[in-house]
Write a protein that holds these residues in place. Structure first.
Motif, PDB file in Angstrom:
ATOM      1  N   UNK A   8      28.605  96.146  29.006  1.00  0.00           N
ATOM      2  CA  UNK A   8      28.948  96.320  30.431  1.00  0.00           C
ATOM      3  C   UNK A   8      27.777  95.482  31.387  1.00  0.00           C
ATOM      4  N   UNK A   9      28.172  95.180  32.399  1.00  0.00           N
ATOM      5  CA  UNK A   9      27.211  94.500  33.193  1.00  0.00           C
ATOM      6  C   UNK A   9      26.221  95.690  33.929  1.00  0.00           C
ATOM      7  N   UNK A  10      24.944  95.696  33.331  1.00  0.00           N
ATOM      8  CA  UNK A  10      24.270  97.070  34.112  1.00  0.00           C
ATOM      9  C   UNK A  10      23.884  96.839  35.506  1.00  0.00           C
ATOM     10  N   UNK A  11      23.943  95.429  36.132  1.00  0.00           N
ATOM     11  CA  UNK A  11      23.753  95.176  37.440  1.00  0.00           C
ATOM     12  C   UNK A  11      24.725  95.769  38.417  1.00  0.00           C
ATOM     13  N   UNK A  12      26.053  95.906  37.836  1.00  0.00           N
ATOM     14  CA  UNK A  12      27.244  95.986  38.594  1.00  0.00           C
ATOM     15  C   UNK A  12      27.687  97.659  38.490  1.00  0.00           C
ATOM     16  N   UNK A  13      28.279  98.031  39.606  1.00  0.00           N
ATOM     17  CA  UNK A  13      28.929  99.400  39.381  1.00  0.00           C
ATOM     18  C   UNK A  13      30.012  99.743  38.322  1.00  0.00           C
TER      19      UNK A  13
END
Lengths: 31, 259
Positions: free
Chosen positions: B65-70
């Motif tokens: 998952x993209x850690x900087x996105x919710x």
């Protein structure tokens, strides 16, 4: 005649006579 | 891998099981378009697979998952790339989050989620783009046994509603039987299809079915197919007789006597 338009089936996956050499897989993982 | 033939009918849930290193993930990667076959062909709805495409959603064991996105932004990502407008994206993402029981976590970041929750986000993120087929590569492999069982129930419930074609790779026989309409069993190297087993268990599937005589009979059959291949994959010295002690009689000696 039916007024409902039948959609073609979606998501039919077919793998035929598939072969993959060991070299192809290892070459890819080295990249 | 050699002379491998498989198919997934529209809306069908198909699993591939086999010993470690037999090429299960390789086959899935070829369907995803990450690998080109040396011979043969891969098609989806009659069109040749020549590379990755949004038509084939992929879920890996590592959540990626993209850690900087919710959570919701992760689910919306593919839709954003397709140019879908904000309100439509949000509605689709929230529907899928609700289906996965994650709506109340929509504004949280992946770091604050458990492994099972992260993987549910991974699955609905892949579903959000409306793929023709969903490809899952040991998606529950990193989860503990209890969470894994719950995730299997969630996945089968979601699939029951969405009816997307699924190709699922696992080494867990119970998982393959519980989820699938059909299971392909692969041989040890060189990997090819050893058997195709239909799973006639009724749907919706419930965990209690795993104790039924029908389930256990399917399990026994698949276990014996895979055991043979796993022994081959482990090398010449490991066979059913040798497993009693790898054929070595220590004549009552202890470790201290041996070393």
């Amino acid at each position: 005649m039916s007024q409902i338009e039948m959609k073609a089936p979606k998501g039919h996956v077919e793998v035929r006579n598939f072969a993959l050499s060991y070299e192809t897989v290892t070459a890819r993982s080295r990249r | 891998m050699t002379d491998t033939k498989i198919h997934v009918n529209p809306g069908e849930f198909v699993s591939i099981v086999g010993p470690s290193g037999c090429g299960k993930s390789t086959l899935l990667n070829a369907v995803a378009g990450f690998l080109k076959p040396t011979a043969g062909s891969v098609t989806v709805d009659g069109e040749a697979v020549n590379g990755p495409s949004a038509e084939r959603g992929m879920v890996f064991q590592q959540y990626s998952l993209f850690p900087w996105k919710t959570v919701r932004e992760n689910v919306e990502f593919g839709l954003k790339m397709k140019g879908i407008d904000r309100s439509k994206r949000e509605t689709s993402a929230r529907t899928l989050l609700g289906l996965a029981g994650l709506l109340s976590f929509e504004n949280q970041y992946p770091d604050s989620l458990s492994g099972g929750m992260k993987q549910r986000v991974g699955i609905i993120r892949a579903l959000a783009i409306g793929p023709k087929v969903l490809l899952l590569d040991e998606p529950f492999g990193a989860l503990d046994a209890q969470t894994r069982v719950i995730m299997q129930q969630i996945l089968t419930n979601m699939w029951q509603r969405l009816k997307t074609s699924v190709l699922f790779v696992t080494h867990d026989i119970d998982e393959a039987i519980f989820l699938s309409d059909r299971v392909y069993c692969m041989t040890a190297r060189p990997g090819t299809i050893k058997a195709e087993v239909a799973i006639p268990l009724e749907r919706p599937r419930q965990q209690s079915m795993m104790m039924s005589s029908e389930f256990l009979a399917l399990r026994r059959g698949l276990m014996s197919l895979i055991r043979e291949e796993s022994l081959k994959a482990m090398g010449g010295e490991v066979n059913d007789t040798a497993l009693q002690g790898l054929g070595i009689d220590l004549h009552g000696q202890t470790l201290a006597d041996v070393i």
